[in-house]
Write a protein that holds these residues in place. Structure first.
Motif, PDB file in Angstrom:
ATOM      1  N   PHE A  37       0.794  -1.176   0.075  1.00 24.38           N
ATOM      2  CA  PHE A  37      -0.043   0.097  -0.066  1.00 24.38           C
ATOM      3  C   PHE A  37       0.928   0.879  -0.316  1.00 24.38           C
ATOM      4  CE2 PHE A  37      -2.104  -3.689   1.747  1.00 24.38           C
ATOM      5  CZ  PHE A  37      -3.369  -3.534   1.765  1.00 24.38           C
ATOM      6  N   ASN A  39       1.542   5.117  -0.902  1.00 27.64           N
ATOM      7  CA  ASN A  39       1.198   6.325  -1.527  1.00 27.64           C
ATOM      8  C   ASN A  39       3.056   7.616  -1.499  1.00 27.64           C
ATOM      9  OD1 ASN A  39       0.042   8.751  -2.570  1.00 27.64           O
ATOM     10  ND2 ASN A  39      -1.654  10.007  -0.577  1.00 27.64           N
ATOM     11  N   TRP A  75      -6.050   4.522   3.903  1.00 30.97           N
ATOM     12  CA  TRP A  75      -5.074   5.495   3.137  1.00 30.97           C
ATOM     13  C   TRP A  75      -4.704   5.944   3.607  1.00 30.97           C
ATOM     14  CZ3 TRP A  75      -3.146   3.181  -0.812  1.00 30.97           C
ATOM     15  CH2 TRP A  75      -3.370   2.121  -1.080  1.00 30.97           C
TER      16      TRP A  75
END
Length: 292
Positions: A37, A39, A75
């Motif tokens: 995951f 970002n 997130w």
């Protein structure tokens, strides 16, 4: 079955997983156990799973899409602890939905998870999540977690890895740990996923999928076995029935009076068998007394 290991170090994190899953000797499949995951610039998190594949896939899908009532998700979680708590909630959600139905078919709710990474503004963190949704965090006293077939690859990590270990050294140790597991358990298999994360980079630093043709892993498989044999042959054989101050490496000294636990000879075998056993014991004792 599977084998996954995650390490938390001063320099960052190391994650390694195999990709074998099986439901019997003739039902072997390949499923990657590591999910990232990411970002970039904000967070990088890694999820590795062992146990029932349908359960772990459901958990992964749920955690990647779930948004709580207050609008939070993995997130947007402010800390890795918050993200781990959300992951635990996802485990409980899948358990509530599937555990009873699985039990009707004699299938346990079996899943274990390694979850780690870094969110901007805090340090690298590493967690192990259990089937009940609870979890523990790695600290300096326990700088790594293993799930799946952990026993074969544990000794080398215990001897080598500590918080100050470099990322490359830790990656090498993880691969040796995996090689030991591959050699001892057919339920673990190639290809492998290796991810090395440098602290504060907030993006995947290094990643490789390793198959049977990978040069470095083949070197490890060959060299580690050879080096182990060399070290083994370099260790002296034990000395039996010697005076402790006469030589080194004494396993059994002359002042020791160790005896095995002997089962009483059945009476129906007669005294002749007992006499023969006594004579053999005397011969063995004479042999031992002649040893240096």
């Amino acid at each position: 079955m599977t084998y996954c290991v995650g390490m938390r170090l001063d320099e960052g994190l190391v994650f390694l997983s195999d990709s074998r899953t099986n439901a019997g000797v003739d039902q072997v499949g390949t499923f990657r156990k590591m999910s990232v995951f990411e970002n970039p610039g904000d967070r990088m998190m890694v999820l590795m799973t062992a146990g029932n594949l349908s359960i772990s896939q459901s958990i992964r899908q749920l955690i990647s899409e779930h948004v709580s009532e207050d609008g939070q998700s993995i997130w947007t979680a402010a800390t890795m602890y918050d993200a781990a708590r959300m992951l635990g909630d996802a485990v409980r959600t899948v358990h509530k939905r599937d555990a009873e139905s699985l039990a009707e078919f004699g299938i346990d709710f079996n899943v274990s998870i390694i979850f780690g990474g870094q969110i901007k503004g805090e340090r690298c963190r590493l967690f192990q999540v259990y089937a009940a949704g609870n979890f523990i965090e790695s600290h300096n006293e326990s700088t790594y977690f293993q799930i799946g077939e952990a026993k074969y690859g544990k000794p080398i990590i215990d001897r080598v890895v500590n918080p100050s270990t470099s990322l490359d050294e830790a990656a090498k140790c993880a691969l040796i740990s995996m090689d030991s597991t591959l050699r001892s358990n057919i339920s673990v298999g190639l290809p492998l996923d290796l991810l090395v994360y440098k602290a504060d980079s907030l993006a995947v630093s290094r990643f490789v999928t390793i198959d049977e043709k990978n040069q470095y892993f083949q070197m490890i498989r060959n060299t580690w076995g050879q080096q182990l044999k060399t070290v083994f042959e370099g260790i002296a054989d034990p000395i039996w029935n010697a005076a402790p101050d006469a030589t080194s490496n004494v396993l059994s000294s002359t002042n020791m009076h160790s005896k095995p636990v002997r089962v009483k000879l059945p009476e129906h075998l007669g005294s002749s068998a007992g006499q023969q056993a006594s004579e053999l014991q005397s011969l063995a004792q004479q042999f031992n007394n002649k040893q240096p």
